[in-house]
Write an enzyme that holds these catalytic residues in place. Structure first.
Site, short mmCIF file in Angstrom:
data_model
loop_
_atom_site.label_atom_id
_atom_site.label_comp_id
_atom_site.label_asym_id
_atom_site.label_seq_id
_atom_site.Cartn_x
_atom_site.Cartn_y
_atom_site.Cartn_z
N LYS A 1 0.73 -1.20 0.03
CA LYS A 1 0.02 -0.18 -0.03
C LYS A 1 1.06 1.21 0.10
CE LYS A 1 -4.56 0.66 0.09
NZ LYS A 1 -5.56 0.02 -0.67
N ASP B 1 -6.41 4.38 -5.30
CA ASP B 1 -7.25 4.12 -4.06
C ASP B 1 -8.00 5.51 -3.68
OD1 ASP B 1 -7.70 1.97 -1.59
OD2 ASP B 1 -6.91 4.16 -0.59
#
Ligand code: NAD
Length: 407
Positions: free
Chosen positions: A97, A137
């Site tokens: 991430k 995202d």
């Protein structure tokens, strides 16, 4: 929370302490403070992160978030969840991430582009089609992915489309990517209703949240013969027992309007949607929407989590007592990462599929994951959420053990 969740699964699986230590921590954590020249000539320093949790199963994959409240701890937790999510879908990826502490809406387009290109340059030793493949995202989109792909390609002297997914189709994106998460929800509802022996034709559905995930799921479920009787957004909800005109509502939302201004349909509150007597409830808005104070009012037999973390642990407990089948986020909303994987495969082979082919492959991977998790849940006598975590963790453990510890 991510570590506590992992510890509980590790305990149930009886994992040895060494393996627990390996999987409880992130393998690589990178923090960068970098300057960006703003439109007014001033210089601002931004902080960005990229974290790799585990790469035993393959290169790491995970989104990039631009948000003012991003922290290293949050990025670590999200990277760990990506490892389990990719393993549940049986994709050959580990979890990663990234994030930059910034409010993207407060930047001009050129500031956002400069920030993206500088951040990409700073993390360029970490990313690459064989190493780490970012995706959109919160706060990032296809345009940001195109800038990352271009920056990375400039450094390498040739186009490298496989370095990110969620790109525009014109630069190596996949057809079907935008709708993938909502379409994955459809496939899960199809399998879960079949498991219940409930015909999807005529089944009643309520969808909380009418954004990318919720609106696509609602439209495809209608096309599949289900009756979408309620939808909600951040301002309110609509209800019609005969079924709503989902296409007209989507058109209304595309024009930038909210559900309370839509007619026909009865207007109800967002809270009421959770308690409607429907067959299927799809929370596809935000986390924590079904909690200890409203879970006992849920009347649906099946909940399919479109959003990430829409049920609190307290709600999970109450719904288990009520024998509601909950298909967890880590499985139900995996359509996005699955089609990201298919995008990467198409980029690597420079051969692109028609949308039908992408959807067929998505269908195969989603239904296989659903049945893998269902089988694990029946075998272990646990909820589908616990089964999904156990399956994800066990697949990663298997890879870690097969590879051994270097040197
Ligand atoms: P989005 O921003 O397109 O849509 C969110 C929708 O929720 C909007 O319609 C908004 O009005 C509505 N909403 C906000 N607060 C609400 C409330 N209190 N009650 C009812 N509705 C409310 O976002 P999205 O991409 O559809 O994502 C939704 C969820 O799904 C998020 O949790 C996201 O993390 C998760 N998710 C998205 C994807 C994807 O591919 N987009 C993939 C996996 C998970």
């Amino acid at each position: 929370m991510a570590v506590a969740q992992f510890d509980a699964v590790a305990e149930r699986m009886g994992l040895d302490e060494g393996l627990r230590q390996v999987l409880r921590t992130c393998k690589r954590e990178f923090t960068v403070n970098f300057p960006v020249r703003m439109d007014n000539g001033s210089t601002r320093v931004f902080t960005g992160y990229r974290v790799h949790h585990n790469e035993a199963r393959g290169p790491v994959k995970g989104g990039l978030r631009f948000h003012p409240s991003v922290t290293l701890d949050e990025v670590r937790a999200l990277a760990m969840w990506m490892t389990w999510k990719c393993a549940v879908a049986n994709l050959p990826y580990g979890g990663a991430k990234g994030g930059v502490v910034v409010d993207p809406r407060a930047l001009s387009t050129s500031e956002l582009e400069t920030l993206t290109r500088r951040y990409t340059t700073e993390i360029s030793m970490l990313i690459g089609p064989e190493k780490d493949i970012p995706a959109p995202d919160m706060g990032t989109d296809a345009r940001v992915m195109a800038w990352i792909m271009d920056t990375y390609s400039m450094h390498h002297g040739h186009s490298v489309p496989g370095v990110v997914t969620g790109k525009p189709v014109s630069v190596g994106g996949s057809s079907g990517r935008l709708e993938a998460t909502g379409r994955g929800i459809l496939y899960i509802v199809q399998e879960a209703t079949r498991y219940f022996g409930m015909p999807l034709e005529g089944a009643t559905v309520a969808v909380q949240g009418f954004g990318n995930v919720g609106s696509v799921a609602a439209r495809l479920l209608c096309q599949a013969g289900a009756r979408v009787v309620a939808v909600s957004d951040s301002r309110g909800a609509l209800h019609d027992g005969h079924g709503l005109d989902v296409d007209a509502i989507a058109e209304h939302k595309r024009a930038g309007r909210y559900l309370p201004d839509f007619h026909p349909g009865d207007h109800i509150t967002g809270e009421e949607i959770v308690a409607l007597p429907v067959d299927v409830l799809i929370p596809a808005a935000l986390e924590g929407q079904i909690h200890g104070r409203n879970a006992d009012r849920v009347a649906a037999k099946l909940i399919v989590e479109g959003a990430n973390g829409p049920l609190t642990p307290e709600a999970d407990r109450i719904l288990a007592e009520k024998q509601v089948l909950v298909v967890p986020d880590i499985l139900a909303n995996a359509g996005g990462v699955i089609v990201s994987y298919l995008e990467w495969v198409q980029d690597l082979q420079s051969f692109f599929w028609e949308e039908d082919e992408v959807n067929q492959r998505l269908h195969r991977l989603m239904t296989r994951s659903f049945h893998d998790v269902l089988a694990a849940s029946e075998k272990e006598g646990v909820s589908m959420r616990e089964a999904a975590y156990m399956l994800g963790v066990s697949r990663v453990v298997e890879a870690v053990q097969a590879r051994g510890i270097y040197p």
